[in-house]
Design a protein around this motif. Sequence first.
Motif, PDB file in Angstrom:
ATOM      1  N   ARG A 473       0.882  -1.243   0.130  1.00 34.10           N
ATOM      2  CA  ARG A 473       0.052  -0.002  -0.064  1.00 34.10           C
ATOM      3  C   ARG A 473       0.872   1.393  -0.050  1.00 34.10           C
ATOM      4  NH1 ARG A 473      -4.598  -2.418   4.229  1.00 34.10           N
ATOM      5  NH2 ARG A 473      -6.115  -2.741   2.647  1.00 34.10           N
ATOM      6  N   LEU A 474       1.234   1.383  -1.223  1.00 35.62           N
ATOM      7  CA  LEU A 474       2.379   2.537  -1.467  1.00 35.62           C
ATOM      8  C   LEU A 474       2.073   3.296  -2.619  1.00 35.62           C
ATOM      9  CD1 LEU A 474       5.072   3.842  -0.527  1.00 35.62           C
ATOM     10  CD2 LEU A 474       6.170   2.336  -2.014  1.00 35.62           C
ATOM     11  N   SER A 475       1.495   4.624  -2.312  1.00 34.12           N
ATOM     12  CA  SER A 475       1.197   5.414  -3.720  1.00 34.12           C
ATOM     13  C   SER A 475       2.490   5.855  -4.309  1.00 34.12           C
ATOM     14  CB  SER A 475       0.537   6.754  -3.135  1.00 34.12           C
ATOM     15  OG  SER A 475      -0.792   6.545  -2.477  1.00 34.12           O
ATOM     16  N   THR A 476       2.625   5.778  -5.630  1.00 36.92           N
ATOM     17  CA  THR A 476       3.746   5.921  -6.353  1.00 36.92           C
ATOM     18  C   THR A 476       3.389   6.857  -7.452  1.00 36.92           C
ATOM     19  OG1 THR A 476       3.254   4.001  -7.658  1.00 36.92           O
ATOM     20  CG2 THR A 476       4.905   3.571  -5.905  1.00 36.92           C
ATOM     21  N   PHE A 477       4.738   7.516  -7.997  1.00 38.63           N
ATOM     22  CA  PHE A 477       4.718   8.416  -9.332  1.00 38.63           C
ATOM     23  C   PHE A 477       4.822   7.310 -10.636  1.00 38.63           C
ATOM     24  CE2 PHE A 477       6.857  10.808 -12.525  1.00 38.63           C
ATOM     25  CZ  PHE A 477       6.023  11.984 -12.410  1.00 38.63           C
ATOM     26  N   ALA A 528      13.176   8.686   4.415  1.00 33.09           N
ATOM     27  CA  ALA A 528      11.562   8.658   4.341  1.00 33.09           C
ATOM     28  C   ALA A 528      11.049   7.667   3.419  1.00 33.09           C
ATOM     29  CB  ALA A 528      11.072  10.094   4.196  1.00 33.09           C
ATOM     30  N   GLU A 529      11.682   7.684   2.084  1.00 32.54           N
ATOM     31  CA  GLU A 529      11.151   6.646   1.236  1.00 32.54           C
ATOM     32  C   GLU A 529      10.953   5.267   1.656  1.00 32.54           C
ATOM     33  OE1 GLU A 529       9.414   5.903  -2.768  1.00 32.54           O
ATOM     34  OE2 GLU A 529       9.602   7.693  -1.312  1.00 32.54           O
ATOM     35  N   VAL A 530      12.159   5.090   2.543  1.00 33.35           N
ATOM     36  CA  VAL A 530      12.303   3.427   2.892  1.00 33.35           C
ATOM     37  C   VAL A 530      11.236   3.301   4.031  1.00 33.35           C
ATOM     38  CG1 VAL A 530      13.769   1.905   4.350  1.00 33.35           C
ATOM     39  CG2 VAL A 530      14.741   3.159   2.620  1.00 33.35           C
ATOM     40  N   ALA A 531      10.955   4.207   5.017  1.00 33.60           N
ATOM     41  CA  ALA A 531      10.127   4.049   6.103  1.00 33.60           C
ATOM     42  C   ALA A 531       8.688   4.231   5.253  1.00 33.60           C
ATOM     43  CB  ALA A 531      10.162   5.415   7.018  1.00 33.60           C
ATOM     44  N   ARG A 532       8.488   4.739   4.197  1.00 35.75           N
ATOM     45  CA  ARG A 532       7.128   4.717   3.593  1.00 35.75           C
ATOM     46  C   ARG A 532       6.924   3.456   3.045  1.00 35.75           C
ATOM     47  NH1 ARG A 532       4.421   7.077  -1.052  1.00 35.75           N
ATOM     48  NH2 ARG A 532       6.534   7.051  -2.182  1.00 35.75           N
ATOM     49  N   TRP A 533       8.038   2.968   2.371  1.00 39.03           N
ATOM     50  CA  TRP A 533       7.796   1.581   1.569  1.00 39.03           C
ATOM     51  C   TRP A 533       7.490   0.433   2.667  1.00 39.03           C
ATOM     52  CZ3 TRP A 533      12.285  -2.113   1.614  1.00 39.03           C
ATOM     53  CH2 TRP A 533      12.025  -3.072   1.174  1.00 39.03           C
ATOM     54  N   GLN A 534       8.192   0.500   4.051  1.00 39.19           N
ATOM     55  CA  GLN A 534       7.856  -0.470   4.915  1.00 39.19           C
ATOM     56  C   GLN A 534       6.527  -0.387   5.405  1.00 39.19           C
ATOM     57  OE1 GLN A 534      11.429   1.081   7.161  1.00 39.19           O
ATOM     58  NE2 GLN A 534      12.084  -1.169   7.467  1.00 39.19           N
ATOM     59  N   ALA A 535       5.940   0.914   5.840  1.00 37.77           N
ATOM     60  CA  ALA A 535       4.865   1.029   6.072  1.00 37.77           C
ATOM     61  C   ALA A 535       3.654   0.401   5.024  1.00 37.77           C
ATOM     62  CB  ALA A 535       4.366   2.363   6.396  1.00 37.77           C
ATOM     63  N   GLY A 536       4.116   0.696   3.998  1.00 38.97           N
ATOM     64  CA  GLY A 536       3.184  -0.082   2.933  1.00 38.97           C
ATOM     65  C   GLY A 536       3.025  -1.443   2.742  1.00 38.97           C
TER      66      GLY A 536
END
Length: 656
Positions: A473-477, A528-536
């Motif tokens: 669950r990670l919004s991406t570009f 921040a990107e790593v943390a976002r990916w882990q959370a997703g």
Amino acid sequence: MAASFRPDIQGLRALAVGGVVAYHFGLTALPGGFAGVDIFFVISGWLISTHLMQEIGETGRLDLWRFYARRARRLLPAALFVILVTLAAGYFILAPQEQALYSRGAMFASAYAINLWLLRWSFDYFAADATSNPFIHFWSLSVEEQFYLAWPALLLLAAWLRPGRRTAAAMIGVVGLASFAACLWLTSAAPAWAFYFSPLRAWEFAAGGLATLVPMALLQHRTWLRPALGWLGLALIATAYRLLSEDLPFPGWYALLPVAGTVLVLLSGGCGEQTNGRTDRHVLGPATALSLPPLQWIGTLSYSLYLWHWPVIVYAGMLTPDLTVPQRLGCGVLTLALSVLTYHLIENPARRGAWLTVGARALAPALALTGAGVAVAYANAHLATRNIGPEQRGIEQAAERPSIARAVDKNCLADFQTVTPKPCTFGPADATRTIVLFGDSHADHWSTPLIEAARRNDTKVVTYLKSSCRASRLSTFNTVLKRDYTECDAWREQAISEIIRRKPRLVVISEFSIGNLTRDLPAAERTAEVARWQAGLRSTLQAFSRAGVETAVIRDTPINASFAGSCVARTLWWREAPSPHCDTPRAEAANDSTAATERAVVTSVPDTRYIDLTNQFCGPTSCHVVISGKLAFRDRHHLATGFAETLAGPLERALF
């Protein structure tokens, strides 16, 4: 030197070609250097409109034969020479399949229509595989030549309707606004068309043409305003070079930065010397800086530099992947040397010579040059096709073979626009157990061994797959759509809900997780990107865990330095072993530290396990592109289907 020669325009040419070369040579400090092409478009609009309007005003007509003869003398000889040398060098560097493909591109480049050929294949100028096409840079020259064909007719029509600058300005303004509006719309709807199609770039030429019709009296006596406009224009160009990037939707609104900047610089220098009548002191404007000798020299060579820089860096990257900074500098020196020779031996003599005469006779040598380029490129493509041997064809077929899921139905891997999941079922309908494969194209390439492993264990497989859409669950570009990938978010949530309702025995997840972290990011943004990916990832796994559905996450495949299929085909043509040229060090390709982060997330969620098959294609030091005689990857990071079939056994042991 012509009395109308403007050193500031020559300096602008230097800035334009400098930005393009810097971008293509990997100077990360100028990620928007590709906008130098837009500067060239505006300059062309300014110069061509100036000359044509002057001739119409003086004679009431246009000598089109003379106009096209000058264009042919200026462009054709140097372009044809570079095309022929690039084709000849490609025989020794490119694989026969690549020679055949890019020779067709050379045919269209010779006829100044390669932008239309690129549109035919929806070719992305910013895509990674663009670095293999030694003729892609001719797209901008094709757009310019198509502009030269249409623009005189437009100005003649304006003069016929009502002679005068106002009618011309209105005509150019209407065409420019229509082109800009269509370009804005298609930058999102059809990016390739917005980028390559000349009518959608016409507004940039029109901006230069409109600028020539601005009454210079408005600026003539405002000596403070002219340098201010010029410096503002240079600031806009610098901003474009520093802030634009290949991730932004371009051209669209962002192209206004280099276009407006160029227009302001052209207006600033359009009134001759800048002096202050009250104090008789020279007012320092950008024309002074742009007139510096180094910029004048580079501006003089700009056409040859543009022609040569791209094939040089493309072929160098094929011969030596991951070019070092000194090697890139060496490529720059080679480009400069070739440009100097081409300018003095071909470009300048052809422009000044009488062999392309004025009048209708000028068409004969121009058509002969164009025809020669097309004929040689066609012959080269035919020769290359005959050189494709069984080994070469085998590599090509291995790289093109689709996964089991896509071979049955290409829609099993949903496209970018699709938001409603399309599950595909494989195996016996009455099977006692069901496994779901969930993820993006990196899940799709595991469908081949998974379906076989499931068949051996009386299990059916249901796939939920969407291109470039991770299970996390990670919004991406989306780099193709040039915007946030909202379709992925909607599709993913529907897929998760449907999978939970199915209550499968197991959900197998694979995704392009490592690719999320390979971009060049500052340390703070990377954290921040790593943390976002882990959370997703954790959120997706927890959704299945709470529903009592077991999950298995397959570690992502390595990312190779080169396109495996193309690299192996080249080494076979060179009669050399693939490994020294195409294998990638494990530390660079496998990204073990990122995998450890992924494993930690997976093992922290109940009923979830981590499957690591990296040792099937990587040794202790290297990740291989050919394993047991089979092509392991079809590009940089997708498994080749033939090799994926050999992983059914290891995957079966891991899952069953």
